[in-house]
Design a protein around this motif. Structure first.
Motif, short mmCIF file in Angstrom:
data_model
loop_
_atom_site.label_atom_id
_atom_site.label_comp_id
_atom_site.label_asym_id
_atom_site.label_seq_id
_atom_site.Cartn_x
_atom_site.Cartn_y
_atom_site.Cartn_z
N ARG A 225 -24.10 78.96 54.71
CA ARG A 225 -22.64 78.14 55.19
C ARG A 225 -23.71 77.87 56.90
O ARG A 225 -23.63 76.18 56.52
N ARG A 226 -24.27 78.11 57.53
CA ARG A 226 -24.86 77.82 58.69
C ARG A 226 -26.31 77.20 58.19
O ARG A 226 -26.38 76.42 58.88
N ALA A 227 -26.50 77.63 57.53
CA ALA A 227 -27.69 76.78 56.76
C ALA A 227 -27.68 75.48 56.90
O ALA A 227 -28.37 75.11 56.01
N GLY A 228 -26.69 74.98 56.23
CA GLY A 228 -26.02 74.59 55.19
C GLY A 228 -26.41 74.12 54.27
O GLY A 228 -27.03 73.06 53.25
N LEU A 229 -26.54 75.15 52.87
CA LEU A 229 -27.29 75.53 51.37
C LEU A 229 -25.72 75.96 51.05
O LEU A 229 -25.49 76.21 51.25
N PRO A 230 -25.65 74.96 50.36
CA PRO A 230 -24.56 74.92 49.26
C PRO A 230 -24.90 76.57 48.32
O PRO A 230 -25.60 76.26 48.04
N LEU A 231 -23.60 76.44 48.18
CA LEU A 231 -23.33 77.84 47.64
C LEU A 231 -22.87 78.58 45.32
O LEU A 231 -22.20 77.66 45.74
N VAL A 232 -23.28 78.33 45.05
CA VAL A 232 -22.91 78.91 44.02
C VAL A 232 -23.20 79.92 43.38
O VAL A 232 -22.70 81.56 44.21
N THR A 233 -21.26 80.02 42.67
CA THR A 233 -20.66 81.39 43.04
C THR A 233 -20.56 81.46 41.73
O THR A 233 -20.46 81.02 40.73
#
Length: 281
Positions: A141-149
Motif C-alpha cells: 500500500r505504501r509503495a502505491g502498488l495495487p494488490l491482487v487478492t
C-alpha cells in the motif's frame, strides 16, 4: 486509482493471461508483451518461476521448471519488465511472486518498491504466511502498488470479505478447488452467488480463473457477473507446444489469444466438448 481493466471495450469482459517469465526464454518476453498489447489483452499475470507449486498441475509445473533451468530470477524478470514497459499502450502487468522461493529474506518495503519501480501494475503474493500478511500488505500500500487478492468459490464468508476488502488491482476468484489443470465441472449457481456477494463489497474488479480455455468460457463467466477472466494453462500449453514443434512461441500464443477474443458461439446451456489441455489460475 484507475480501474485495472479500464481499457477493456464496453460490454466485453477483461482478459488476463498467465505466463511464467522465462518460458519461453526471457529475451522473448518483450515481444510477447508487445503482441499481447496489440491484441487487446488487458493484463499479463507474469509469474516469477518457482519449483514444486502445490496448487499447480503438470503443465504449469513443467513451465516453471523450464524457466528456472533457463536462469530466470526475480532480478532478471524485473529488469526485462522495466525495459519493455515503456512501449506498452494498454497491457497491464500483475507480477505473481512466491513468498518462500522469491520474497523471503527481503524486507517487505524493499520488495514492493522493486516491483513498483520495474513498472509492474499489480502484485499477487503466493504462499504468504498469515502472520506476515499485514506487514507485506502495508508495504504494498505504501509503495502505491495495487494488490491482487485471491479466494475460492468455496471459501467461507470471512475469507471472501477479506479478499474483497484488500483487493486494489483485482480480486482473483478461483472457480473451483484443486490444482490448476483440473477439469471439474463449473458450478454455475455457486459461482454466480459468490460473484454477486463479492461485487457488492469489492471496489476492485473480480476476475475468474481455472477452467477458462475458450471464448465461450469467457462469455459464461461474464454472464455470471465476472468483470474479467484469467486464462492460464491453456496458454502455457501452447508455449510448450511451440517449443516441442520448433515454432515461434509469440506467433503460437498470438493465434491462441485471437481465438479467445473471437465472437463466442451462441450458448445453449449444453456442455461443450473438452480437450485435455490443462488450465491454471
Amino acid at each position: 486509482m484507475p480501474e485495472f481493466f479500464a481499457h477493456r471495450r464496453p460490454g466485453r469482459p477483461g482478459l488476463a493471461v498467465f505466463l511464467h517469465a522465462g518460458d519461453p526464454p526471457l529475451d522473448t518476453l518483450p515481444d510477447l508483451m508487445a503482441m499481447l498489447d496489440e491484441n487487446e489483452v488487458d493484463c499479463l499475470e507474469l509469474a516469477v518461476p518457482f519449483p514444486g507449486s502445490a496448487t499447480d498441475g503438470p503443465v504449469v509445473r513443467a513451465s516453471a521448471d523450464r524457466a528456472l533451468a533457463d536462469g530466470a530470477t526475480l532480478r532478471s524478470v524485473l529488469d526485462t519488465v522495466a525495459s519493455a514497459r515503456p512501449g506498452l499502450r494498454r497491457l497491464r502487468i500483475a507480477l505473481l511472486a512466491d513468498w518462500s522461493h522469491t520474497v523471503r529474506g527481503t524486507a517487505p518495503a524493499d520488495f514492493a518498491a522493486a516491483v513498483r519501480d520495474a513498472g509492474c501494475d499489480g502484485l499477487l503474493l503466493h504462499g504468504l504466511p498469515p502472520r506476515l500478511r499485514a506487514a507485506h500488505y502495508e508495504a504494498v500500500r505504501r509503495a502505491g502498488l495495487p494488490l491482487v487478492t485471491t479466494c475460492y468459490a468455496v471459501s467461507g464468508p470471512g475469507t471472501l470479505a477479506e479478499a474483497a476488502d484488500l483487493a486494489s488491482a483485482y480480486l482473483y476468484l478461483v472457480a473451483h478447488y484443486g490444482r490448476s489443470g483440473t477439469t471439474a465441472a463449473l458450478d454455475r449457481d455457486r459461482l454466480g452467488q459468490v460473484l454477486t456477494t463479492l461485487r457488492a463489497t469489492a471496489s476492485a474488479p473480480v476476475a475468474v480463473g481455472f477452467g477458462i480455455r475458450t471464448a465461450d468460457d469467457i462469455t459464461r463467466v461474464a454472464a455470471l457477473g465476472a468483470d474479467a477472466a484469467v486464462v492460464g494453462s491453456a496458454g502455457v500449453a501452447r508455449i510448450e507446444q511451440a517449443r516441442v514443434l520448433g515454432r515461434d512461441p509469440v506467433a503460437e500464443l498470438c493465434s491462441f489469444v485471437r481465438g479467445l477474443r473471437a465472437p463466442a458461439r451462441a450458448l445453449t446451456g449444453q456442455p461443450e466438448e473438452r480437450n485435455d489441455t490443462h488450465d491454471r489460475p
